[in-house]
Motif scaffolding. Structure first.
Motif, PDB file in Angstrom:
ATOM      1  N   LYS A   1       0.860  -1.178   0.000  1.00 14.34           N
ATOM      2  CA  LYS A   1       0.000   0.000   0.000  1.00 14.34           C
ATOM      3  C   LYS A   1       0.897   1.228   0.000  1.00 14.34           C
ATOM      4  CE  LYS A   1      -3.706  -2.308   2.585  1.00 14.34           C
ATOM      5  NZ  LYS A   1      -3.094  -3.649   2.507  1.00 14.34           N
TER       6      LYS A   1
ATOM      7  N   VAL B   1       1.186   8.561  -1.386  1.00 13.57           N
ATOM      8  CA  VAL B   1       2.061   9.517  -2.067  1.00 13.57           C
ATOM      9  C   VAL B   1       1.615  10.926  -1.679  1.00 13.57           C
ATOM     10  CG1 VAL B   1       3.058  10.243  -4.261  1.00 13.57           C
ATOM     11  CG2 VAL B   1       2.246   7.885  -3.984  1.00 13.57           C
TER      12      VAL B   1
ATOM     13  N   ILE C   1       0.179  10.029  -9.732  1.00 16.40           N
ATOM     14  CA  ILE C   1      -0.161   9.066  -8.680  1.00 16.40           C
ATOM     15  C   ILE C   1      -0.229   9.722  -7.306  1.00 16.40           C
ATOM     16  CG2 ILE C   1       0.804   7.131  -9.980  1.00 16.40           C
ATOM     17  CD1 ILE C   1       3.221   7.282  -7.942  1.00 16.40           C
TER      18      ILE C   1
ATOM     19  N   THR D   1      -1.615  11.031  -4.004  1.00 15.26           N
ATOM     20  CA  THR D   1      -2.850  10.629  -3.318  1.00 15.26           C
ATOM     21  C   THR D   1      -3.315  11.628  -2.273  1.00 15.26           C
ATOM     22  OG1 THR D   1      -1.723   9.314  -1.608  1.00 15.26           O
ATOM     23  CG2 THR D   1      -2.303   8.180  -3.666  1.00 15.26           C
TER      24      THR D   1
ATOM     25  N   VAL E   1       3.287   0.962 -10.346  1.00 17.63           N
ATOM     26  CA  VAL E   1       2.054   0.733  -9.585  1.00 17.63           C
ATOM     27  C   VAL E   1       1.230  -0.374 -10.239  1.00 17.63           C
ATOM     28  CG1 VAL E   1      -0.178   1.759  -8.954  1.00 17.63           C
ATOM     29  CG2 VAL E   1       1.943   3.048  -8.600  1.00 17.63           C
TER      30      VAL E   1
ATOM     31  N   LEU F   1      -2.790   2.252  -4.161  1.00 13.78           N
ATOM     32  CA  LEU F   1      -2.572   3.647  -3.789  1.00 13.78           C
ATOM     33  C   LEU F   1      -3.572   4.032  -2.700  1.00 13.78           C
ATOM     34  CD1 LEU F   1      -2.019   5.260  -7.306  1.00 13.78           C
ATOM     35  CD2 LEU F   1      -0.281   4.801  -5.569  1.00 13.78           C
TER      36      LEU F   1
ATOM     37  N   ASP G   1      -4.703   6.931   0.637  1.00 14.73           N
ATOM     38  CA  ASP G   1      -4.587   8.295   1.154  1.00 14.73           C
ATOM     39  C   ASP G   1      -4.871   8.273   2.654  1.00 14.73           C
ATOM     40  OD1 ASP G   1      -7.385   8.113   1.474  1.00 14.73           O
ATOM     41  OD2 ASP G   1      -7.776   9.166  -0.405  1.00 14.73           O
TER      42      ASP G   1
END
Length: 277
Positions: free
Chosen positions: A2, A5, A28, A30, A254, A261, A263
């Motif tokens: 996981k 970014v 990418i 996040t 990825v 990805l 957050d």
């Protein structure tokens, strides 16, 4: 694996903001943290309103631009013009070298007053709570304490906690081109910044990175504009961080490695489930 970014300093300048929007829409990235205190914050907030599902946090900023709180309430934090005292000034003050001195430079009551004002302005401008809280540049112990208080009051994740839990790209071995790091030294070195290669470094260490369940890659993506040079020593290298988060090579990494990805909304959920302590 996981991968979170994170791109800092949203709303710092128009160039930085446009670059981060590019990273949101075409890369990418996040999550990103906003400078709610800057003059262009109302303009930057319009991009946030247009992206209701993206994770916008707040970067509490005590070293650049105008204050949100009234200057008379935070006399230790501002100069005679009511602007926050630059980090390049702070780190050369002998008091910065020990905790008692840092507490004198950044008194807790004043720090809390200013970051609460920045928090309130974020909510006022965007119409929503931030997705996470983060500190910007140099962070004294009093600032950590104040951010923690707001995180507890508002039930929001603090980026510092995730950085302690996850493997971060900051943990990778330091390379020659990183030895004069503007984010630490506060010294502008154009050649050193142009040599920065976060994309190349990530791909060189990708096998090690893939061994970890939670990974955080952080940086300062953005376009470079003239306003940036007047505000910070960390300027040219932002285009290299932008390359990292928008590169087809990272998108391929990825995709080919089934990287998820994530957050800070995902981090908050995992914390509530006890998956992140």
């Amino acid at each position: 694996m996981k991968l979170l970014v994170q791109g800092d300093d949203y709303g710092f300048t128009k160039g930085v903001t446009y670059g981060i929007v590019d990273a949101i829409d075409n890369g990418i990235l996040t999550c990103t943290g906003m400078f709610a205190n800057m003059e262009i914050a109302p303009w930057a907030a319009e991009f946030i309103k247009a992206r209701p599902d993206f994770c916008f946090g707040i970067d509490f900023n005590l070293v650049a631009g105008p204050s949100c709180a009234a200057a008379e309430k935070i006399p230790h934090l501002v100069d005679e013009n009511g602007r926050l005292i630059r980090s390049s000034v702070r780190i050369h003050d002998p008091r910065w070298q020990n905790e008692a001195g840092r507490a004198e430079l950044f008194p807790y009551t004043e720090v809390y007053t200013e970051i609460k004002a920045q928090y309130d302005r974020f909510v006022e401008l965007t119409g929503r709570k931030p997705g996470y809280l983060n500190g910007h540049s140099i962070v004294a112990e009093t600032m950590l304490k104040a951010i923690r208080k707001i995180a507890d009051e508002e039930d929001l994740p603090f980026a510092f906690d995730f950085m302690q839990f996850a493997f971060t790209t900051f943990s990778l071995p330091e390379e020659e081109d990183e030895k004069n790091n503007a984010s630490v030294s506060k010294v502008f070195d154009a050649k050193a910044q142009l040599k920065k290669d976060p994309l190349g470094k990530f791909l060189r260490y990708k096998e090690e990175i893939l061994n970890h369940e939670y990974v955080m890659a952080g940086g300062h993506p953005g376009y470079v504009d003239a306003d940036l040079f007047a505000l910070t020593s960390l300027s040219i290298e932002r285009c290299k961080d932008l390359e990292f988060v928008t590169s087809p090579l990272m998108k391929a990494f990825v995709r080919e490695n089934q990287v998820e990805l994530i957050d800070y909304y995902d981090v908050a959920k995992a914390m509530k489930q006890g998956l992140i302590q």
